[in-house]
Design a protein around this motif. Structure first.
Motif, PDB file in Angstrom:
ATOM      1  N   GLU A   5       0.800  -1.236   0.000  1.00  0.00           N
ATOM      2  CA  GLU A   5       0.000   0.000   0.000  1.00  0.00           C
ATOM      3  C   GLU A   5       0.833   1.286   0.000  1.00  0.00           C
ATOM      4  O   GLU A   5       0.438   2.274  -0.596  1.00  0.00           O
ATOM      5  N   GLN A  28     -15.687  -2.363  12.092  1.00  0.00           N
ATOM      6  CA  GLN A  28     -14.779  -2.066  10.972  1.00  0.00           C
ATOM      7  C   GLN A  28     -13.655  -1.114  11.368  1.00  0.00           C
ATOM      8  O   GLN A  28     -12.888  -0.655  10.527  1.00  0.00           O
ATOM      9  N   ARG A  55      -8.430   6.236   6.856  1.00  0.00           N
ATOM     10  CA  ARG A  55      -8.574   7.212   5.780  1.00  0.00           C
ATOM     11  C   ARG A  55      -9.875   7.994   5.907  1.00  0.00           C
ATOM     12  O   ARG A  55      -9.901   9.219   5.806  1.00  0.00           O
ATOM     13  N   LEU A  56     -10.959   7.248   6.169  1.00  0.00           N
ATOM     14  CA  LEU A  56     -12.268   7.895   6.290  1.00  0.00           C
ATOM     15  C   LEU A  56     -12.270   8.885   7.464  1.00  0.00           C
ATOM     16  O   LEU A  56     -12.750  10.009   7.347  1.00  0.00           O
ATOM     17  N   MET A  72      -5.141   7.297  -4.273  1.00  0.00           N
ATOM     18  CA  MET A  72      -4.992   7.484  -2.830  1.00  0.00           C
ATOM     19  C   MET A  72      -3.996   8.594  -2.553  1.00  0.00           C
ATOM     20  O   MET A  72      -4.111   9.354  -1.618  1.00  0.00           O
ATOM     21  N   THR A 127      -8.933  -0.468  10.724  1.00  0.00           N
ATOM     22  CA  THR A 127      -8.413  -0.793   9.385  1.00  0.00           C
ATOM     23  C   THR A 127      -7.863   0.468   8.714  1.00  0.00           C
ATOM     24  O   THR A 127      -8.101   1.584   9.168  1.00  0.00           O
ATOM     25  N   ASN A 128      -7.122   0.255   7.606  1.00  0.00           N
ATOM     26  CA  ASN A 128      -6.604   1.405   6.858  1.00  0.00           C
ATOM     27  C   ASN A 128      -7.729   2.254   6.287  1.00  0.00           C
ATOM     28  O   ASN A 128      -7.639   3.485   6.238  1.00  0.00           O
ATOM     29  N   ASP A 129      -8.806   1.582   5.837  1.00  0.00           N
ATOM     30  CA  ASP A 129      -9.944   2.331   5.296  1.00  0.00           C
ATOM     31  C   ASP A 129     -10.578   3.200   6.376  1.00  0.00           C
ATOM     32  O   ASP A 129     -10.952   4.343   6.119  1.00  0.00           O
ATOM     33  N   GLN A 153     -12.350   6.743  15.533  1.00  0.00           N
ATOM     34  CA  GLN A 153     -13.002   6.356  14.270  1.00  0.00           C
ATOM     35  C   GLN A 153     -14.509   6.209  14.470  1.00  0.00           C
ATOM     36  O   GLN A 153     -15.121   5.202  14.108  1.00  0.00           O
TER      37      GLN A 153
END
Lengths: 424, 65
Positions: A46, A197, A205-206, A85, A200-202, A190
């Motif tokens: 990534e 969830q 990012r969010l 990204m 995680t990397n997602d 988060q």
């Protein structure tokens, strides 16, 4: 730190956020300094690779050459391989003081730096003391509190929000959004992601994007209000500022506000809470300080060296060069590790000893050179006033349970620090 | 040898004045000024320290032509 005495070089990756969360970074950096002081980390599927720079002299060299090692292509270690990204992550590059290169960096910094000089800082001492006393008034009768949430985060937040002219009702939002931006990788922040969830990397990012968008929405309103009525605060000054005859664009102004609020409230928070924690862990040094508070300025320098709240800054090489025998290629990312250089055995005698009278103590907790921390004077003042007032009011304050660290490779953060004390 | 302070960079931290008070003076505008034309030999080491310590790296030797 003592729980992992047998880390080996192969096991260490500075990309491992959990290593930072567990508080093992100092052990890891010690091994890097000894065995691989300039070390290539290949990254993963990534993110691109980077060089870890862990020796003091090498960080000096990189910092002193801002044309050869630039900031405008990213200042954090992780650089996504996926171009899409990359766009998302890089959209602040080149647009803030911290991600800008000379000569524009110098011009932009001069718009505000008179508000951060030693004299400007001194003029704020009385007010900073008032804020501090009010905060301590609130917690003093309770006998226990979360020192980060109730005290350490609140003072720097108040100071930067007042400088920017933000209403008190908006301060909690600034705290929340700061945590989302700078603590994006920590599941606790988060909150826009379903619980199963998180982590995680997602999710990271969010969370980071939600925080950034929230900031921009908020500051867009602030800008509109200042354009209608100037208020003599930092935002108003920026609205009227010009560089080479041109006003800053709205986008410039928004990034400026974004940087000021983040840098102003996250870093000093961690120096204050990290400082109290360190003093609790070194009772003899703490007793020495509380017996003679004139030692405080030197103690603060040692706290800054010991805690190093900002863990790294990255630069991109604009030409081929060599550092400590390693070939750095044009385009390579180099990462300067401040907690490491501040314990460099070649610079600091007995670096693992916390010594509140250490002298000289030329730590690099604020960086050095072109990008030296603009708010260093305020940070030092807030630290001094905080410990003067805290030890006068609650002299027996102690840790009351385990500390919770931030999951981040960028900020040496403390999220929660339970403390107890005799109610006063 | 001559030493110079970059006024665009100096932010008045005063480390140079502490390191070499006979060479640098922080004035009312919170900018450091060089007090001498030529740095005397006995001050060279202190000026070197000031160059190294300056948080903004605003101090440098003037390169001889």
């Amino acid at each position: 730190m003592t729980a992992q005495p047998t880390l080996s070089l192969d096991e260490i990756s500075t990309g491992d956020e959990l290593m930072f969360e567990r508080g093992e970074k100092n052990e890891a950096f010690k091994i890097l300094r000894r065995e691989a002081p300039v070390r290539w980390n290949p990254g993963n599927e990534e993110v691109k690779g980077w060089w870890d720079i862990t020796k003091y002299e090498d960080v000096l060299y990189v910092s002193r050459n801002p044309e050869r090692f630039i900031s405008s292509e990213g200042i954090v270690m992780f650089e996504p391989r996926d171009p899409e990204m990359r766009l998302q992550a890089a959209n602040g590059n080149g647009k803030m003081l911290i991600t800008m290169d000379p000569p524009r960096h110098v011009m932009l910094r001069r718009l505000v730096n008179k508000g951060f000089t030693p004299r400007a800082v001194r003029a704020m001492e009385g007010h900073i003391r008032e804020i501090t006393r009010d905060l301590l008034d609130d917690i003093a009768p309770k006998g226990k509190c979360d020192f980060v949430i109730d005290v350490a985060s609140q003072l720097p937040l108040a100071v930067i929000c007042e400088m920017m002219g933000l209403e008190k009702q908006d301060w909690p939002l600034m705290f929340q959004l700061t945590n989302k931006v700078l603590g994006a990788g920590d599941p606790e922040y988060q909150t826009d992601v379903p619980e199963d969830q998180r982590g995680t990397n997602d999710a990271a990012r969010l969370t980071g994007n939600m925080g950034t968008m929230g900031m921009f929405g908020f500051f867009a309103q602030q800008l509109e209000a200042r354009k209608a009525h100037r208020r003599g605060d930092l935002i108003s000054i920026l609205v009227d500022s010009e560089i080479e005859g041109e006003k800053l664009t709205d986008e410039d102004l928004l990034w400026f506000c974004f940087l000021l609020i983040l840098a102003g409230n996250e870093t000093t928070r961690n120096a204050i809470s990290g400082g109290l924690m360190t003093l609790c862990e070194h009772p003899a040094e703490r007793a020495r300080l509380q017996a003679d508070m004139s030692l405080l300025p030197a103690a603060i320098e040692e706290i800054l060296r010991w805690v190093s709240p900002v863990t790294h800054m990255a630069r991109i090489a604009t030409e081929d060069s060599e550092i400590r025998g390693q070939k750095i290629a044009k385009g390579d990312r180099v990462v300067m590790w401040y907690p490491s250089v501040n314990r460099d055995e070649d610079i600091f005698p007995e670096p693992e000893r916390f010594d509140i009278t250490r002298s000289p103590n030329d730590h690099l907790a604020f960086g050095i050179g072109e990008h030296f921390c603009l708010g260093a004077g305020f940070a030092r003042l807030e630290l001094r006033v905080m410990f003067e007032e805290l030890f006068a009011r609650l002299p027996d304050i102690q840790m009351d349970g385990p500390v919770e660290r931030l999951r981040s490779t960028f900020i040496g953060g403390i999220k929660h620090l339970p403390v107890r004390y005799t109610p006063a | 040898m001559k030493v110079q302070v970059n006024r665009d960079m100096c932010e008045g931290h005063g480390k140079c004045q502490s390191a070499a008070p006979e060479i640098f003076e922080l004035r009312d505008d919170e900018i450091s000024y060089v007090l001498v034309d030529e740095v005397p030999a006995e001050s060279v080491a202190r000026v070197e320290a000031a160059i190294r310590l300056c948080p903004r790296q605003a101090i440098s030797w003037v390169k001889e032509k």
